[in-house]
Scaffold this motif. Structure first.
Motif, PDB file in Angstrom:
ATOM      1  N   SER A  39      33.157  35.200  36.766  1.00 24.93           N
ATOM      2  CA  SER A  39      33.175  36.687  37.850  1.00 24.93           C
ATOM      3  C   SER A  39      33.861  36.532  39.352  1.00 24.93           C
ATOM      4  O   SER A  39      34.726  37.855  39.611  1.00 24.93           O
ATOM      5  CB  SER A  39      31.258  37.429  38.243  1.00 24.93           C
ATOM      6  N   ARG A  41      36.389  34.493  39.764  1.00 23.62           N
ATOM      7  CA  ARG A  41      37.843  34.512  39.901  1.00 23.62           C
ATOM      8  C   ARG A  41      37.892  35.661  39.653  1.00 23.62           C
ATOM      9  O   ARG A  41      39.129  35.726  39.413  1.00 23.62           O
ATOM     10  CB  ARG A  41      37.692  32.844  38.968  1.00 23.62           C
ATOM     11  N   LYS A  42      37.693  36.713  38.725  1.00 25.11           N
ATOM     12  CA  LYS A  42      38.430  37.685  38.383  1.00 25.11           C
ATOM     13  C   LYS A  42      38.203  38.665  39.040  1.00 25.11           C
ATOM     14  O   LYS A  42      38.689  39.799  39.119  1.00 25.11           O
ATOM     15  CB  LYS A  42      37.766  37.675  36.813  1.00 25.11           C
ATOM     16  N   ALA A  43      37.192  39.116  40.051  1.00 25.06           N
ATOM     17  CA  ALA A  43      36.996  39.503  40.888  1.00 25.06           C
ATOM     18  C   ALA A  43      38.704  40.879  41.671  1.00 25.06           C
ATOM     19  O   ALA A  43      39.256  39.406  41.751  1.00 25.06           O
ATOM     20  CB  ALA A  43      36.112  39.818  41.793  1.00 25.06           C
ATOM     21  N   LYS A  44      38.971  41.557  41.704  1.00 27.14           N
ATOM     22  CA  LYS A  44      38.852  42.126  43.134  1.00 27.14           C
ATOM     23  C   LYS A  44      39.352  41.802  44.286  1.00 27.14           C
ATOM     24  O   LYS A  44      38.028  42.133  44.690  1.00 27.14           O
ATOM     25  CB  LYS A  44      39.333  43.926  42.346  1.00 27.14           C
ATOM     26  N   TYR A  45      39.393  41.198  45.588  1.00 25.09           N
ATOM     27  CA  TYR A  45      39.305  40.896  47.067  1.00 25.09           C
ATOM     28  C   TYR A  45      39.640  42.349  47.706  1.00 25.09           C
ATOM     29  O   TYR A  45      41.355  42.464  47.549  1.00 25.09           O
ATOM     30  CB  TYR A  45      39.827  40.099  47.059  1.00 25.09           C
ATOM     31  N   PRO A 271      34.462  44.515  41.429  1.00 24.36           N
ATOM     32  CA  PRO A 271      34.313  44.476  39.791  1.00 24.36           C
ATOM     33  C   PRO A 271      35.953  44.168  38.980  1.00 24.36           C
ATOM     34  O   PRO A 271      36.908  44.494  40.278  1.00 24.36           O
ATOM     35  CB  PRO A 271      33.793  45.133  39.067  1.00 24.36           C
ATOM     36  N   PRO A 272      36.338  43.599  38.548  1.00 24.91           N
ATOM     37  CA  PRO A 272      37.865  43.111  37.970  1.00 24.91           C
ATOM     38  C   PRO A 272      38.476  44.480  37.730  1.00 24.91           C
ATOM     39  O   PRO A 272      39.047  44.392  37.846  1.00 24.91           O
ATOM     40  CB  PRO A 272      38.060  42.309  37.022  1.00 24.91           C
ATOM     41  N   GLU A 273      37.854  45.529  37.029  1.00 25.76           N
ATOM     42  CA  GLU A 273      38.739  46.511  37.267  1.00 25.76           C
ATOM     43  C   GLU A 273      39.241  47.386  37.887  1.00 25.76           C
ATOM     44  O   GLU A 273      39.685  48.181  37.547  1.00 25.76           O
ATOM     45  CB  GLU A 273      37.462  47.524  35.342  1.00 25.76           C
ATOM     46  N   SER A 279      43.528  39.813  42.509  1.00 21.90           N
ATOM     47  CA  SER A 279      42.064  38.826  42.224  1.00 21.90           C
ATOM     48  C   SER A 279      42.581  37.188  42.191  1.00 21.90           C
ATOM     49  O   SER A 279      44.216  37.428  42.841  1.00 21.90           O
ATOM     50  CB  SER A 279      41.562  38.200  40.416  1.00 21.90           C
ATOM     51  N   GLU A 282      45.983  36.486  40.807  1.00 19.37           N
ATOM     52  CA  GLU A 282      47.472  36.850  40.871  1.00 19.37           C
ATOM     53  C   GLU A 282      48.176  36.374  41.991  1.00 19.37           C
ATOM     54  O   GLU A 282      49.030  37.137  41.486  1.00 19.37           O
ATOM     55  CB  GLU A 282      46.854  38.591  41.150  1.00 19.37           C
TER      56      GLU A 282
END
Length: 306
Positions: A39, A41-45, A271-273, A279, A282
Motif C-alpha cells: 500500500s 510504496r504505491k501510494a501518492k504523497y 490512494p495509488p490512483e 509515489s 517515481e
C-alpha cells in the motif's frame, strides 16, 4: 487394536492442530512491512506544508524572522563550502507559531502538554478533508458548521474515530501575501462544530488553512480546544490536492522542550490512483538527485536560494 486407536487419535489431534494453525495464519494481519510494500510504496504523497522563509506571514504581535549564515564563534566568519567543506544556517525565528504548525494545548494552558510532551501516536492517522471553499468564495469570513460535517458524512460515511480532520477553504492560495494575517475576515470553524468533532466523533485534531481558528473576539474555538487538552493544526495548505476520504496523514514536528507551538510538516498519503502527488518508485530519493543550480546566499532575500 488399542495401538491403532491411539495412532488414529494422535493423527486426528495433529490434523486439528495443523488446521487451527493454518486457519490462524490465513486470518492473521499482514506485517507492517507487507503494508508498506502493498500500500504505502504505491501510494501518492502530497505535501500539505508551507515552506518557512524570513517573510512568512505571521501575526503582527510576533514580528518578523531572520535567517543568516552560521558563523565560527572563534572568528565570527561564516562557514563556507570552499573553506570549511560545509555551510550551516542560523535561524532567528520570532515565534514557534510560524507557518504550518501544530498547536499543543500548552499554548493556552500550562497544565497540559507542550509540543515535546505529545505522545508518539501523533504520527499517522486517517485523513478527512471537509471542503467549504465554495461557501468561502461567497463569504470570506465563513465559519464551518455542524451541518457541513454532516453533509460530508452523508457523502462519505461516518468520520473515523482518531482521525485528523482538515478543513479546505482555499485561503492558503494567496500565501505568502503579507496582508493575510491582517484581515479581520477569514474562514474558520464554529465552536459547536469543534465540539461535535471531538466529543461526538472523537477525532485526534482538526486543522485549518488560516492562522487562527475563528473570528470571534475571544477566539472561543481555539480557547476551548487548547484549554481542554486538545491540539490543532494551523496554516495547512494544498488541501485541494488531497481527497475528501480514503487518505492517511503523516504528522511531523520538532521536539522542542516546553514548546508552546510546533513547526509542523503534514504529508497526505493518498490512494495509488489519486491524480496528485508522487509515489516512492517515481522519484530518486537515495541518493537524492544532483540539482542543476547550487544553493547560494541571497543577501537581498536573506536566505539561501538556487
Amino acid at each position: 487394536m488399542r495401538r491403532f486407536a491411539a495412532v488414529v487419535a494422535v493423527a486426528v489431534g495433529l490434523g486439528i492442530f495443523v488446521g487451527v494453525m493454518i486457519g490462524r495464519r490465513s486470518t492473521s494481519q499482514p506485517s507492517l512491512w507487507q503494508v508498506y510494500d502493498v500500500s504505502l510504496r504505491k501510494a501518492k504523497y502530497v505535501d500539505l506544508t508551507h515552506t518557512i522563509t524570513p517573510t512568512t506571514p505571521v501575526w503582527h504581535g510576533f514580528g518578523s524572522s531572520r535567517f543568516s549564515p552560521a558563523v565560527d564563534p572563534t572568528t565570527n566568519v561564516p562557514y563556507s563550502y570552499d573553506k570549511d567543506g560545509f555551510e550551516a544556517t542560523h535561524y532567528d525565528l520570532s515565534t514557534d507559531q510560524l507557518g504550518t504548525q501544530l498547536d499543543p494545548p500548552a499554548h493556552w494552558n500550562p497544565s497540559y502538554p507542550a509540543i515535546d510532551e505529545l505522545p508518539p501516536t501523533y504520527t499517522v492517522r486517517p485523513l478527512v478533508v471537509i471542503p467549504i471553499q465554495e461557501k468561502v468564495a461567497k463569504d470570506p469570513g465563513y465559519q464551518m458548521s455542524v451541518e457541513d460535517i454532516q453533509a460530508w458524512e452523508t457523502r462519505n460515511g461516518r468520520i473515523p474515530e482518531g482521525a485528523v480532520v482538515f478543513i479546505r477553504s482555499d485561503w492558503s492560495k494567496e500565501w505568502p501575501n503579507p496582508e493575510l494575517p491582517l484581515r479581520k475576515q477569514f474562514p474558520g470553524v464554529k465552536l459547536d462544530a469543534l465540539k461535535f468533532l471531538h466529543l461526538q466523533r472523537k477525532i485526534l485534531f482538526h486543522g485549518h488553512e488560516a492562522l487562527d481558528t475563528d473570528t470571534t473576539p475571544t477566539l472561543e474555538g481555539e480557547a476551548w480546544l487548547l484549554r481542554n487538552g486538545y491540539t490543532q493544526a494551523e496554516g495547512v495548505t494544498n488541501l485541494d490536492k488531497a481527497p475528501e476520504k480514503g487518505a492517511l496523514v503523516a504528522i511531523g514536528f520538532p521536539k522542542l522542550q516546553g514548546g508552546t507551538g510546533g513547526y509542523a510538516r503534514f504529508i497526505a498519503i493518498c490512494p495509488p490512483e489519486w491524480m496528485y502527488g508522487v509515489s516512492v518508485d517515481e522519484i530518486q530519493d537515495a541518493p537524492l538527485p544532483r540539482l542543476e543550480k547550487p544553493l547560494h546566499w541571497d543577501t537581498k532575500l536573506g536566505m539561501r536560494v538556487r
